[in-house]
Design a protein around this motif. Structure first.
Motif, PDB file in Angstrom:
ATOM      1  N   VAL A  39       0.610  -1.299   0.028  1.00 35.43           N
ATOM      2  CA  VAL A  39      -0.073   0.033  -0.305  1.00 35.43           C
ATOM      3  C   VAL A  39       0.820   1.165  -0.170  1.00 35.43           C
ATOM      4  CG1 VAL A  39      -1.861   1.312   1.309  1.00 35.43           C
ATOM      5  CG2 VAL A  39      -1.695  -1.269   1.153  1.00 35.43           C
ATOM      6  N   GLU A  43      -2.823   5.274  -1.426  1.00 34.19           N
ATOM      7  CA  GLU A  43      -3.706   4.198  -1.889  1.00 34.19           C
ATOM      8  C   GLU A  43      -4.814   4.049  -0.616  1.00 34.19           C
ATOM      9  OE1 GLU A  43      -6.137   1.349  -3.256  1.00 34.19           O
ATOM     10  OE2 GLU A  43      -4.562   2.289  -4.268  1.00 34.19           O
ATOM     11  N   CYS A 115       1.844  -3.074  -6.418  1.00 26.05           N
ATOM     12  CA  CYS A 115       1.045  -4.178  -5.710  1.00 26.05           C
ATOM     13  C   CYS A 115       0.610  -5.408  -6.407  1.00 26.05           C
ATOM     14  CB  CYS A 115      -0.444  -3.554  -5.290  1.00 26.05           C
ATOM     15  SG  CYS A 115      -1.407  -2.957  -6.670  1.00 26.05           S
TER      16      CYS A 115
END
Length: 165
Positions: A39, A43, A115
């Motif tokens: 993250v 985000e 990610c």
């Protein structure tokens, strides 16, 4: 938060694709309703296009949270994107390696350490991002079209100059 129609419930080790406005965020399901994901500071579920600011980040945190919290109001699906090309690692290894990294700050790059790279690395032992590959292909095509248009424009302009002389 809802999976797509007909989508299976996540199983430990499954990749979870979360549909944010303008991009997809990725997490890995570790069981009991929890996911682990990389993250970047920008985000945030439901933050809309503002989350796209992750392109400017160079660090991100590995976070464990409930799937419903990670998804927010967005849609998601189980998407073990590379299962047809790569053999998944044993589920126990995937989950253990994900859990070990929770709380760590890792290098982040939208093009090489995002990610999706994080979760595919956990599941398959190979960090890949289909999103980046698709974007790169589109950029290459767009660049080729722009170059062709430039050549056509230059040729047309040169031809008109010769005609006027």
């Amino acid at each position: 938060m809802a999976p797509g129609r007909g989508q299976p419930e996540p199983q430990p080790g499954d990749l979870i694709e979360i549909f944010r406005p303008m991009y997809q965020h990725w997490a890995i399901y570790v069981g009991d309703g929890y996911v682990v994901h990389l993250v970047p500071p920008s985000e945030v579920p439901n933050s809309g296009p503002g989350s796209i600011m992750s392109v400017t980040c160079n660090k991100a945190v590995v976070r464990k949270q409930l799937l419903r919290e990670a998804v927010g109001n967005n849609e998601y699906r189980v998407n073990n994107i590379m299962d047809g090309k790569c053999r998944p690692r044993p589920v126990e290894d995937i989950v253990l390696n994900a859990e070990i990294q929770v709380g760590q700050t890792l290098p982040y790059s939208i093009t090489s350490k995002n990610c999706e790279h994080f979760v595919t690395g956990l599941r398959y032992g190979k960090a890949k991002s289909q999103q980046v590959q698709t974007a790169s292909t589109w950029l290459a095509v767009a660049g080729g079209v722009a170059a062709a248009a430039g050549v056509l424009l230059a040729t047309t302009t040169s031809s008109r100059r010769r005609q006027q002389q």
